[in-house]
Every structure is written in C-alpha cells, then in structure tokens.
Design a protein around this motif. Structure first.
Motif, PDB file in Angstrom:
ATOM      1  N   ALA A 170       0.832  -1.198   0.000  1.00 16.51           N
ATOM      2  CA  ALA A 170       0.000   0.000   0.000  1.00 16.51           C
ATOM      3  C   ALA A 170       0.862   1.242   0.000  1.00 16.51           C
ATOM      4  O   ALA A 170       0.578   2.197  -0.715  1.00 16.51           O
ATOM      5  CB  ALA A 170      -0.932   0.001   1.207  1.00 16.51           C
ATOM      6  N   ALA A 226       1.172   4.171  -2.987  1.00 17.34           N
ATOM      7  CA  ALA A 226       0.976   5.575  -2.713  1.00 17.34           C
ATOM      8  C   ALA A 226       2.225   6.358  -3.034  1.00 17.34           C
ATOM      9  O   ALA A 226       2.169   7.446  -3.584  1.00 17.34           O
ATOM     10  CB  ALA A 226       0.573   5.782  -1.264  1.00 17.34           C
ATOM     11  N   ASP A 246      -2.348  -3.580  -8.116  1.00 15.51           N
ATOM     12  CA  ASP A 246      -3.156  -2.871  -7.136  1.00 15.51           C
ATOM     13  C   ASP A 246      -3.542  -1.521  -7.738  1.00 15.51           C
ATOM     14  O   ASP A 246      -2.889  -1.038  -8.668  1.00 15.51           O
ATOM     15  CB  ASP A 246      -2.363  -2.607  -5.858  1.00 15.51           C
ATOM     16  N   ILE A 267      -4.553   2.542  -6.497  1.00 18.45           N
ATOM     17  CA  ILE A 267      -4.531   3.460  -5.363  1.00 18.45           C
ATOM     18  C   ILE A 267      -5.026   4.813  -5.843  1.00 18.45           C
ATOM     19  O   ILE A 267      -4.796   5.212  -6.987  1.00 18.45           O
ATOM     20  CB  ILE A 267      -3.108   3.570  -4.770  1.00 18.45           C
ATOM     21  N   PHE A 319      -4.853   8.480   1.275  1.00 18.33           N
ATOM     22  CA  PHE A 319      -4.988   7.577   0.142  1.00 18.33           C
ATOM     23  C   PHE A 319      -6.012   6.496   0.427  1.00 18.33           C
ATOM     24  O   PHE A 319      -6.314   6.187   1.580  1.00 18.33           O
ATOM     25  CB  PHE A 319      -3.640   6.928  -0.209  1.00 18.33           C
ATOM     26  N   ARG A 331      -6.887   2.459  -1.243  1.00 20.23           N
ATOM     27  CA  ARG A 331      -6.229   1.450  -2.057  1.00 20.23           C
ATOM     28  C   ARG A 331      -7.067   0.187  -2.095  1.00 20.23           C
ATOM     29  O   ARG A 331      -7.700  -0.181  -1.113  1.00 20.23           O
ATOM     30  CB  ARG A 331      -4.863   1.145  -1.467  1.00 20.23           C
TER      31      ARG A 331
END
Length: 147
Positions: A6, A10, A65, A67, A75, A77
């Motif tokens: 994650a 970001a 992924d 985001i 953020f 996600r």
C-alpha cells in the motif's frame, strides 16, 4: 506485506506528478503528520508533493493494485486480492511513507524518477520494486479489475 504494498503504491503515485513545495523539517509524530496533511516533511523528499489522482501499481510479483491519492495527504487502495485500505502519506528520512489507518507501522519507499509517460518505479525498504502508472477515473472504476 500488504502495508508495504500500500505504501509503495501511494509512494509511486505521488512521485508520478510533483509540484515544487520542498519542506525539509523533521517528520515528527504520526499525529503531527496528520495535522500537517497538506505538506510532505522529511529529509530530501523523493518527490515534491503528492499528486491527487488514481494509479495502477504493478508489484514485483506481477500483482496489480490500484490506489487513489486524495487532497490532504490521504490515500485509498484496493489490492490485487480486492482488499480495501487507506490512510495517510508523509516523508521520513527521504522516503515516501504510507501509514494504513489502524496500524502502527508505516511502509516507506524510495521513488525513482518520473518517466515521460508519467510512470515511475518505487522501491520498498525490503528491496521490492513496483511500477506506478497514472490512470484515468476513480478507484471505484478499477475495483473489479484487480482480481
């Protein structure tokens, strides 16, 4: 691992689109970071500012992924398995860090240069490299695509 991913996402997203607002103060506590959510703080930031927008993050293992960076240094996600997370973004020791809401430890990344197509590579503290690419739309547009 998920937290690191994650943060990488970001981080990578933030590096894709920078403005010039350099701040080189100590990062402080997580509470301080939340209060100063409109700026990044830290030593030699890897990017000037987090650019709001939606990004696709391809992790070193090929997982994809998505985001979304929001104004205010936060953020959201959705990972390749469909799990949703979110939190705050800040600079620490020259790295872009992501703190997932409800967790104590942040995931920090070193950003590479932004390429002509807007993509960039970001490297986790464990050495995993992810590629971040800006995409159109909102996170909701990609929720079904990540599985």
């Amino acid at each position: 691992m998920k937290k690191l991913i994650a943060v990488s996402l970001a981080l990578a997203l933030a590096a894709c689109n920078g403005a010039n607002d350099d701040v080189t103060e100590d990062a402080g506590t997580n509470e301080d970071m939340a209060e100063a959510s409109d700026i990044l703080e830290g030593d030699a930031p890897g990017f000037e500012a987090v650019a709001p927008g939606t990004y696709q993050v391809t992790r070193s293992g090929g997982e994809v992924d998505y985001i979304q960076i929001h104004p205010g240094m936060t953020f959201s996600r959705v990972d390749a398995e469909g799990n949703a997370t979110g939190g705050s973004i800040f600079m620490k020791d020259g790295m872009t860090c992501f703190l997932v809401e409800g967790e104590e430890d942040e995931a920090c990344f070193t950003d590479g240069p932004t390429q002509e197509d807007g993509s960039m590579e970001t490297t986790s503290e464990a050495g995993d490299v992810s590629t971040v690419v800006p995409v159109d739309g909102n996170l909701d547009d990609y929720v079904g695509d990540s599985e």
